[in-house]
Design an enzyme around this catalytic site. Structure first.
Site, PDB file in Angstrom:
ATOM      1  N   ASN A 222       0.688  -1.188   0.046  1.00  0.00           N
ATOM      2  CA  ASN A 222      -0.061   0.046   0.168  1.00  0.00           C
ATOM      3  C   ASN A 222       0.972   1.319   0.022  1.00  0.00           C
ATOM      4  OD1 ASN A 222       0.493   0.730   2.967  1.00  0.00           O
ATOM      5  ND2 ASN A 222      -0.333  -1.360   3.252  1.00  0.00           N
ATOM      6  N   LYS A 353     -12.056  -2.348  18.245  1.00  0.00           N
ATOM      7  CA  LYS A 353     -10.682  -3.060  18.180  1.00  0.00           C
ATOM      8  C   LYS A 353     -10.451  -3.100  19.766  1.00  0.00           C
ATOM      9  CE  LYS A 353      -9.373  -2.308  13.748  1.00  0.00           C
ATOM     10  NZ  LYS A 353      -8.119  -2.930  12.915  1.00  0.00           N
TER      11      LYS A 353
HETATM   12  O1  C5P Z   1      -9.154  -1.765  10.390  1.00  0.00           O
HETATM   13  P1  C5P Z   1      -8.126  -0.783   9.820  1.00  0.00           P
HETATM   14  O2  C5P Z   1      -6.903  -1.399   9.155  1.00  0.00           O
HETATM   15  O3  C5P Z   1      -8.727   0.435   9.387  1.00  0.00           O
HETATM   16  O4  C5P Z   1      -7.240  -0.467  11.385  1.00  0.00           O
HETATM   17  C1  C5P Z   1      -6.135   0.404  11.339  1.00  0.00           C
HETATM   18  C2  C5P Z   1      -5.609   0.258  12.716  1.00  0.00           C
HETATM   19  O5  C5P Z   1      -5.540  -1.206  12.891  1.00  0.00           O
HETATM   20  C3  C5P Z   1      -4.159   0.621  12.761  1.00  0.00           C
HETATM   21  O6  C5P Z   1      -3.767   1.217  13.874  1.00  0.00           O
HETATM   22  C4  C5P Z   1      -3.366  -0.311  12.125  1.00  0.00           C
HETATM   23  O7  C5P Z   1      -1.995  -0.286  12.498  1.00  0.00           O
HETATM   24  C5  C5P Z   1      -4.074  -1.599  12.959  1.00  0.00           C
HETATM   25  N1  C5P Z   1      -4.207  -2.854  12.199  1.00  0.00           N
HETATM   26  C6  C5P Z   1      -3.495  -3.853  12.700  1.00  0.00           C
HETATM   27  N2  C5P Z   1      -3.452  -5.218  12.054  1.00  0.00           N
HETATM   28  C7  C5P Z   1      -4.185  -5.360  10.938  1.00  0.00           C
HETATM   29  C8  C5P Z   1      -4.863  -4.133  10.252  1.00  0.00           C
HETATM   30  C9  C5P Z   1      -4.776  -2.964  10.878  1.00  0.00           C
HETATM   31  O8  C5P Z   1      -2.766  -3.830  13.765  1.00  0.00           O
HETATM   32  N3  C5P Z   1      -4.234  -6.313  10.410  1.00  0.00           N
END
Ligand code: C5P
Length: 406
Positions: A222, A353
């Site tokens: 990304n 979360k």
């Molecule tokens: O669900 P999303 O990707 O939008 O969430 C973003 C947050 O979750 C960020 O803090 C990112 O570092 C963390 N994240 C994570 N592991 C994942 C996806 C996101 O720690 N697989």
């Protein structure tokens, strides 16, 4: 009072950068005395270091005159900080083992002062299990080992192993000095001094993208540059925290005083995060890939075949796992990159979360890879919207808020 550095220059091509480091230290008002190893003398001369440091240069343990006038024990103790730059694989192995078979290693064993090592070596040597072990030993012995820079190397290979730029080493030297109590000019107030507010706290930061391999040459990634996470890690270290930065592949130098662990995939990031615990706080800034592919062992051929279908599976949610783990840091902060209904999505994400705070940002513009960020801090107390700020400033403000909370 003038600060004094004893600079040990090891034997590597990066020794020439030690010359620039001496110049920068002198400009910053720091006195430098140099010790040049036998290997180092193949790359720079004692004369060069003497001229730049305006001080005698020491090269051997067996000089009767030096011993009579100064003595190696005194030399190892009269400085405020011992800096090893470049710290070669050999020098670090000897330091880790407590070997004292020349002037440099004897001084390192005899010193009672903090030691800062700036490694430089070939990428394979840096990644070798022996060096990994030695770096871990040195860090647990209290030596500050900077992460080397990543990039093309004199030997023609590419990767981590380049000596950090002299400016970054100087910043690390200055942050060591600012962490020393005698430099604090006024008595500590309740909120603490800069460089002291997070002393004794371990903070974990994740940053950058992940690379999820498709085959040995292709991957899913990304647009994250890692800048915001690196700015936060640097700002936390500047407040005195011990920072572990688990980083995806980025083209950024390691901020001074930060211990960096490089990973590529989300699963590697999850493992590195688990290994870095316990921590007092975690700031999960990484743009973790949500899905991974079943990686092919060999490069997928395009000739004749139909385009391959990628069978994706979900990656672990590291933030959610950490927030629910028995080793949960006291303060867990997530990021939410959104392109619409930013605050609404971030508020829901905080609950879902199990994070204490969510830093929400609108990434519909040029935030990813850009220099500035507009963020909203979502906590149990509500939402605080910050004006558009450079990422460094967002890092500093967030670090201050973390210091308040801890
Ligand atoms: O669900 P999303 O990707 O939008 O969430 C973003 C947050 O979750 C960020 O803090 C990112 O570092 C963390 N994240 C994570 N592991 C994942 C996806 C996101 O720690 N697989």
């Amino acid at each position: 009072m003038t600060k004094r550095v004893l600079l040990i220059v090891g034997g590597g091509i990066a020794a020439y950068k030690a010359c620039e480091l001496i110049r920068l230290c002198r400009k910053a008002g720091i006195e430098v005395k140099c010790v040049l190893t036998a290997g180092g003398q193949h790359f720079v001369t004692p004369m060069t270091l003497a001229a730049l440091s305006e001080n005698q240069v020491y090269t051997t343990l067996w000089d009767l005159k030096d011993e009579a006038e100064m003595g190696h024990i005194q030399l190892s103790r009269e400085a405020d900080l011992v800096v090893v730059a470049p710290a070669t694989a050999d020098l670090m192995a000897k330091m880790a083992a407590g070997i004292a078979d020349d002037l440099a290693t004897t001084l390192l064993l005899a010193t009672d002062k903090p030691v800062l090592a700036a490694p430089a070596m070939n990428v394979r040597m840096w990644q070798h299990a022996a060096t990994r072990r030695n770096v871990a030993t040195l860090r647990s012995d209290g030596v500050t080992v900077l992460e080397p820079d990543e990039g093309p190397m004199a030997c023609g290979e590419y990767g981590p192993g380049r000596l950090p730029e002299p400016e970054a080493i100087l910043a690390a030297i200055q942050s060591q000095f600012s962490g020393q109590p005698e430099l604090v000019e006024s008595p500590s107030t309740g909120s603490g001094q800069a460089g002291e507010r997070l002393r004794g706290k371990h903070i974990l930061v994740t940053a950058g993208p992940t690379h999820e391999p498709i085959d040995p040459v292709r991957y899913i990634a990304n647009r994250s540059s890692g800048r915001q996470g690196y700015a936060i890690a640097g700002a936390l270290a500047a407040l005195g925290a011990k920072v572990t930065l688990v980083s995806g592949p980025v083209a950024l130098p390691t901020p001074p005083g930060v211990a960096r662990v490089d990973i590529e995939t989300a699963q590697e990031m999850a493992n590195a995060v688990a290994q870095a615990l316990p921590a007092d706080a975690a700031v999960m800034v990484a743009a973790v890939g949500d899905w991974r592919a079943e990686a092919a062992d060999q490069k997928i051929k395009k000739e004749g075949a139909a385009p391959p279908r990628l069978d994706l599976s979900e990656n672990p949610d590291i933030l959610a796992m950490l927030a629910k783990s028995p080793h949960r840091p006291g303060l867990v902060i997530g990021f939410a990159a959104e392109t619409e209904r930013v605050i609404e999505h971030a508020t829901a994400k905080r609950e879902r979360k199990g994070a204490d705070w969510i830093v929400a940002n609108d990434v519909s513009g040029d935030v990813m890879g850009g220099e500035a960020n507009t963020v909203h801090l979502v906590t149990s107390g509500g939402v605080e919207s910050w004006e558009k700020l450079p990422k460094d400033e967002v890092g500093r403000r967030l670090a201050e808020r973390i210091a308040d909370a801890l």
